[in-house]
Write a protein that holds these residues in place. Structure first.
Motif, PDB file in Angstrom:
ATOM      1  N   ILE A  55       3.158 -14.386  11.484  1.00  0.00           N
ATOM      2  CA  ILE A  55       3.614 -14.741  12.838  1.00  0.00           C
ATOM      3  C   ILE A  55       4.860 -13.929  13.210  1.00  0.00           C
ATOM      4  N   LYS A  56       5.818 -13.886  12.300  1.00  0.00           N
ATOM      5  CA  LYS A  56       7.060 -13.137  12.572  1.00  0.00           C
ATOM      6  C   LYS A  56       6.772 -11.657  12.812  1.00  0.00           C
ATOM      7  N   ALA A  57       5.885 -11.084  11.985  1.00  0.00           N
ATOM      8  CA  ALA A  57       5.535  -9.665  12.135  1.00  0.00           C
ATOM      9  C   ALA A  57       4.884  -9.403  13.500  1.00  0.00           C
ATOM     10  N   MET A  58       3.980 -10.296  13.914  1.00  0.00           N
ATOM     11  CA  MET A  58       3.294 -10.147  15.216  1.00  0.00           C
ATOM     12  C   MET A  58       4.292 -10.137  16.367  1.00  0.00           C
ATOM     13  N   ILE A  59       5.243 -11.080  16.310  1.00  0.00           N
ATOM     14  CA  ILE A  59       6.226 -11.191  17.391  1.00  0.00           C
ATOM     15  C   ILE A  59       7.157  -9.980  17.395  1.00  0.00           C
ATOM     16  N   LYS A  60       7.663  -9.609  16.228  1.00  0.00           N
ATOM     17  CA  LYS A  60       8.587  -8.467  16.147  1.00  0.00           C
ATOM     18  C   LYS A  60       7.933  -7.171  16.619  1.00  0.00           C
ATOM     19  N   GLU A  61       6.692  -6.955  16.209  1.00  0.00           N
ATOM     20  CA  GLU A  61       5.988  -5.708  16.569  1.00  0.00           C
ATOM     21  C   GLU A  61       5.705  -5.614  18.063  1.00  0.00           C
ATOM     22  N   SER A  62       5.456  -6.761  18.705  1.00  0.00           N
ATOM     23  CA  SER A  62       5.124  -6.721  20.136  1.00  0.00           C
ATOM     24  C   SER A  62       6.364  -6.674  21.040  1.00  0.00           C
ATOM     25  N   LYS A  63       7.535  -6.901  20.462  1.00  0.00           N
ATOM     26  CA  LYS A  63       8.829  -6.796  21.175  1.00  0.00           C
ATOM     27  C   LYS A  63       8.839  -7.479  22.559  1.00  0.00           C
ATOM     28  N   PRO A  64       8.549  -8.784  22.595  1.00  0.00           N
ATOM     29  CA  PRO A  64       8.599  -9.471  23.898  1.00  0.00           C
ATOM     30  C   PRO A  64      10.040  -9.714  24.350  1.00  0.00           C
ATOM     31  N   HIS A  65      10.213  -9.853  25.653  1.00  0.00           N
ATOM     32  CA  HIS A  65      11.505 -10.295  26.205  1.00  0.00           C
ATOM     33  C   HIS A  65      11.572 -11.825  26.208  1.00  0.00           C
ATOM     34  N   CYS A 111       7.303 -31.206  20.367  1.00  0.00           N
ATOM     35  CA  CYS A 111       8.680 -31.488  19.898  1.00  0.00           C
ATOM     36  C   CYS A 111       8.622 -32.372  18.650  1.00  0.00           C
ATOM     37  N   PRO A 112       9.415 -32.109  17.599  1.00  0.00           N
ATOM     38  CA  PRO A 112      10.486 -31.099  17.515  1.00  0.00           C
ATOM     39  C   PRO A 112      10.058 -29.798  16.845  1.00  0.00           C
ATOM     40  N   LYS A 113       8.754 -29.639  16.532  1.00  0.00           N
ATOM     41  CA  LYS A 113       8.317 -28.465  15.768  1.00  0.00           C
ATOM     42  C   LYS A 113       8.659 -27.159  16.495  1.00  0.00           C
ATOM     43  N   GLN A 114       8.399 -27.112  17.823  1.00  0.00           N
ATOM     44  CA  GLN A 114       8.654 -25.865  18.560  1.00  0.00           C
ATOM     45  C   GLN A 114      10.148 -25.540  18.615  1.00  0.00           C
ATOM     46  N   GLU A 115      10.964 -26.569  18.816  1.00  0.00           N
ATOM     47  CA  GLU A 115      12.416 -26.346  18.895  1.00  0.00           C
ATOM     48  C   GLU A 115      12.988 -25.893  17.550  1.00  0.00           C
ATOM     49  N   LEU A 116      12.497 -26.479  16.452  1.00  0.00           N
ATOM     50  CA  LEU A 116      12.986 -26.106  15.120  1.00  0.00           C
ATOM     51  C   LEU A 116      12.544 -24.688  14.749  1.00  0.00           C
ATOM     52  N   PHE A 117      11.332 -24.320  15.159  1.00  0.00           N
ATOM     53  CA  PHE A 117      10.862 -22.950  14.922  1.00  0.00           C
ATOM     54  C   PHE A 117      11.811 -21.959  15.598  1.00  0.00           C
ATOM     55  N   ILE A 118      12.152 -22.240  16.850  1.00  0.00           N
ATOM     56  CA  ILE A 118      13.035 -21.340  17.598  1.00  0.00           C
ATOM     57  C   ILE A 118      14.426 -21.300  16.966  1.00  0.00           C
ATOM     58  N   LEU A 119      14.981 -22.473  16.654  1.00  0.00           N
ATOM     59  CA  LEU A 119      16.334 -22.548  16.072  1.00  0.00           C
ATOM     60  C   LEU A 119      16.428 -21.735  14.779  1.00  0.00           C
ATOM     61  N   HIS A 120      15.451 -21.905  13.900  1.00  0.00           N
ATOM     62  CA  HIS A 120      15.517 -21.290  12.567  1.00  0.00           C
ATOM     63  C   HIS A 120      15.183 -19.799  12.548  1.00  0.00           C
ATOM     64  N   HIS A 121      14.404 -19.329  13.536  1.00  0.00           N
ATOM     65  CA  HIS A 121      13.911 -17.945  13.442  1.00  0.00           C
ATOM     66  C   HIS A 121      14.357 -17.024  14.579  1.00  0.00           C
ATOM     67  N   ARG A 122      15.117 -17.529  15.546  1.00  0.00           N
ATOM     68  CA  ARG A 122      15.440 -16.701  16.717  1.00  0.00           C
ATOM     69  C   ARG A 122      16.241 -15.449  16.368  1.00  0.00           C
ATOM     70  N   GLU A 123      17.200 -15.562  15.425  1.00  0.00           N
ATOM     71  CA  GLU A 123      18.013 -14.388  15.067  1.00  0.00           C
ATOM     72  C   GLU A 123      17.124 -13.305  14.454  1.00  0.00           C
ATOM     73  N   GLU A 124      16.239 -13.731  13.568  1.00  0.00           N
ATOM     74  CA  GLU A 124      15.352 -12.797  12.876  1.00  0.00           C
ATOM     75  C   GLU A 124      14.342 -12.153  13.841  1.00  0.00           C
ATOM     76  N   LEU A 125      13.831 -12.951  14.781  1.00  0.00           N
ATOM     77  CA  LEU A 125      12.816 -12.445  15.709  1.00  0.00           C
ATOM     78  C   LEU A 125      13.411 -11.509  16.758  1.00  0.00           C
ATOM     79  N   GLY A 126      14.668 -11.770  17.146  1.00  0.00           N
ATOM     80  CA  GLY A 126      15.349 -10.882  18.090  1.00  0.00           C
ATOM     81  C   GLY A 126      14.755 -10.869  19.490  1.00  0.00           C
ATOM     82  N   VAL A 127      14.207 -12.012  19.931  1.00  0.00           N
ATOM     83  CA  VAL A 127      13.650 -12.106  21.294  1.00  0.00           C
ATOM     84  C   VAL A 127      14.776 -12.557  22.238  1.00  0.00           C
TER      85      VAL A 127
END
Length: 250
Positions: A150-160, A168-184
């Motif tokens: 999942i992380k590779a797919m998001i990083k490679e597609s470079k979305p804004h 909730c809360p799965k989506q919010e926790l996913f964003i909190l924990h991975h946003r720095e790494e994903l760089g969106v």
């Protein structure tokens, strides 16, 4: 920004127009920002504590989703301008993305739903670029291989803009924990919005949403999953509304 204290959180007291301006500004700042849309269920979950509290503490934009919360804010004497539900916001963010050339990635919902939502929205908004969609399998968050994929797919597609529809809360926790790494630049947790746009779940008629009866319509769509939440769990909001009103009057 017009952030105010409300019950057990804070909210940005914005109109829909101001919200879209704030979203555009956050994308331009490119600092891995994210948006949360508290509804009655979120407020009840926040009261229990846990990681969701951390999510809200770090959110860049907190928007009020739900007529009951608007009514409570009026009762408190600090009226919130407008109900900004995720399902109303989502198509407007897509329109903004199409206009500004922002790329989007949709993560969540059942198999094929995110792709169908993308197809429908690209037809609706000329120039919209959905650069990736993925509906992860159940329990993906505990599967290292799946998470890496999942992380590779998001990083490679470079979305804004990253739309996460996992509930909730799965989506919010996913964003909190991975946003720095994903760089969106901007991530939004938007629950059932992908299902709505895919035509998988029908939205309540506007008059029901405007008068605070969207929950009743949602129960008829998915009684097995939503009846207990709306008819039992969400009644706790009344006690919380009184509790925080007393704190205001101290």
């Amino acid at each position: 920004m017009a952030r105010i204290k409300f019950m057990n959180t804070e909210v940005d007291n914005l109109s829909m127009k101001e919200t879209l301006q704030a979203i555009n500004s956050l994308i331009k700042q490119n600092k891995n920002a994210y948006v949360v849309t508290p509804n009655v269920d979120h407020i009840i979950q926040l009261e229990r504590g846990g990681e969701l509290v951390e999510v809200y503490k770090n959110a860049d934009l907190i928007l009020t989703d739900g007529k009951p919360l608007i009514w409570i804010s009026k009762w408190y004497g600090t009226p919130i301008k407008e109900k900004i539900s995720g399902s109303d916001l989502f198509p407007r963010v897509c329109a903004l993305a199409a206009k500004k050339g922002y790329r989007m990635f949709f993560l969540g919902a059942a198999e094929g739903v995110a792709a169908k939502a993308a197809e429908n929205l690209e037809k609706r908004f000329k120039g919209l670029q959905v650069v990736g969609t993925y509906s992860p399998p159940f329990g993906f968050e505990n599967n290292e291989e799946e998470m890496a994929k999942i992380k590779a797919m998001i990083k490679e597609s470079k979305p804004h803009i990253l739309i996460v529809g996992l509930g909730c809360p799965k989506q919010e926790l996913f964003i909190l924990h991975h946003r720095e790494e994903l760089g969106v630049p901007l991530s939004l947790g938007l629950g059932a919005s992908l299902d709505f746009e895919a035509g998988n779940i029908k939205r309540a008629p506007k008059w029901m949403a405007d008068h605070g009866f969207e929950w009743l319509y949602r129960i008829t769509q998915d009684p097995k999953r939503l009846a207990k939440r709306y008819l039992v769990d969400d009644r706790k909001i009344l006690g919380l509304a009184i509790k925080y009103k007393k704190e205001l009057n101290k």
